[in-house]
Design an enzyme around this catalytic site. Sequence first.
Site, PDB file in Angstrom:
ATOM      1  N   GLY A 316       0.368   3.295  -1.767  1.00  0.00           N
ATOM      2  CA  GLY A 316       0.074   2.604  -3.015  1.00  0.00           C
ATOM      3  C   GLY A 316       0.956   3.082  -4.153  1.00  0.00           C
ATOM      4  CB  SER A 317       0.463   2.621  -7.782  1.00  0.00           C
ATOM      5  OG  SER A 317       0.185   1.241  -7.671  1.00  0.00           O
ATOM      6  CB  VAL A 318       1.303   7.908  -5.497  1.00  0.00           C
ATOM      7  CG1 VAL A 318       2.089   9.213  -5.480  1.00  0.00           C
ATOM      8  CG2 VAL A 318      -0.098   8.154  -6.057  1.00  0.00           C
TER       9      VAL A 318
END
Length: 602
Positions: A316-318
């Site tokens: 995801g957005s990490v």
Amino acid sequence: MNQRSRPAVRPRATTGSRTLRGAPEMRLRVGLIVIAMVLSVFGVRLVQLQGLDPKAYAARADAAGLVKLPLPATRGEITDRNGVPLAESVSGLMIFADPQRTRPNAEKIARILANRLELDYFDVLDALRKSNGAGKPDLRFAYVARRVPEATALAAVAAVKKAGFQGVDTRPDPVRFYPAKDVGANLLGFLGADGKPLAGLEMMFEKQLAGKDGSESYEVGGGNRIPLGENTEVKPVNGKDLTLTIDRDVQFYAQRVLRTTVQNSRAESGAAIAIDTKTGDILALADYPSYDANDAGAAPKADRGSRALSNVYEPGSVEKVLTTSALIDAGKVTPRTRIRVPANLPIGSDVINDYFEHSLIKLTLAGVIAKSSNIGTVLATRQFKPEQLWGYLDKFGLGHRAGIGLAGETRGLLPKPADWTELTQATISFGQGLSVNALQMATAINAVANGGELISPSLIKGRATTGSGVEVGSDVATRHRVISPQAASAAAKMMEMVVTQGAGTAPGAGIPGYRVAGKTGTAQQVGKTCKCYDGSLAVSFAGFAPADDPRFTVYVVIQKPKNGGSGGGTAGPVFRKVMSYLLQKYAVPPTNTPPAALPVEW
């Protein structure tokens, strides 16, 4: 007539004097002949014992009462970085039998021992009746139980003797003990009932930890040891200790915070990793569910390993931190680069959306990170060719095992750029379409914290060699540059905006008095049955502090929370608690500079 007095000493007769003088020589000759005959007898006997049939004579010695006992080696300790034992050997006893003496009363003795030791009656009975087979000398030693706590073993043998039976005794046999129970259990592993390692560090470093057992042999007569009988001893060689980079206190705290969060969010599992930014030492590698290593058999098999190493998921957005820092390093953008972010972004027959609804918004790259915009990330990444982005992600360690010395570590999946489509590049840029494990992601974020230089993480302090011959540890950790120090600094400043009140997605992850850099992550997960996105999520938070001079990196991932959790709302508080504990324990002074202030919109 004159009389003469007799002489006081009469002269010795000369007749036969030669024969009398030869008597000592004769005795000497006879003595030498006798000695030669005795030596000949011994020589013949020696040839019989050593050359003709040594096994037959050894068997006769066994039949005459030669007992052979093992002398167990003490297993090496596994300690934390400060020498605090996480796995140690404590006083224990083996219970053994002399079948020659126990066979007549085997049923009664077996009943006593089976009840006292909670063993299978028939297994004990077999040991008490054990023999070498027909035509062979009687067996004088058989194990009944190994590694029994001292008090329990002594009580069992005392009960046998109180009942009037003989032939059962004890010898020292160290017991493996995990004093902190579940702390680090997913890393340590455990031993089976037979003393063989079945998982974790215990298995991977068996050669170093185990040592080498010794042995003792002696003669018995009438059931008692013969004081002047044959007696030989080979001393055991104890195992060597293994020192970890783990800090037991940090590991304990991380596991407790993680457990509470997983339970409260009704999640499937979770992992939390703390790394010393400058050295790559792993200070905590926490998993939940976990188990008590002293009673591993009571735990489900799935809970005994480290999910932080074995479970793969879409990050995801990490991932956006890696993508945007790579763009900055390549000179494609800066934190102030302006991006027009539409409500949605069609790519072929698919549409990319943000997690929040909006019309056209104008964000800087810093704003894209602060607001965690998928669309903004995809638009910025279009300046890269597939092989360029893949090259950076590869250098960040995605698709590679960290190699910390534990079995079960997965490689993850980073598709080759030749297989990318426009949609593949788009989704990979914001953390979908590839897979990682928690340690990989923590290591990649730590490279940003460490000025752009990736350090291979270490679980072993110093160096040690695994059973397969691979050398691991902090003394052999490798380093390579992924992005420039300037790009890493710019990425850190953008990450500070994430925890800034009113600007970012996780203000609750901030720590008063310290500058904190962080990034949330929320990714759809592929179901095991349908092999499709099934609505479940992995929520995560990664960050480091102090942001202007990083000392620690912490990464948290919670798998499949059922309460509608998010990276900032569920994983962020775990990050804040673990990071706060680290800063306080290691006495890191508060930050003396104001947090970064970058424009979010334009």
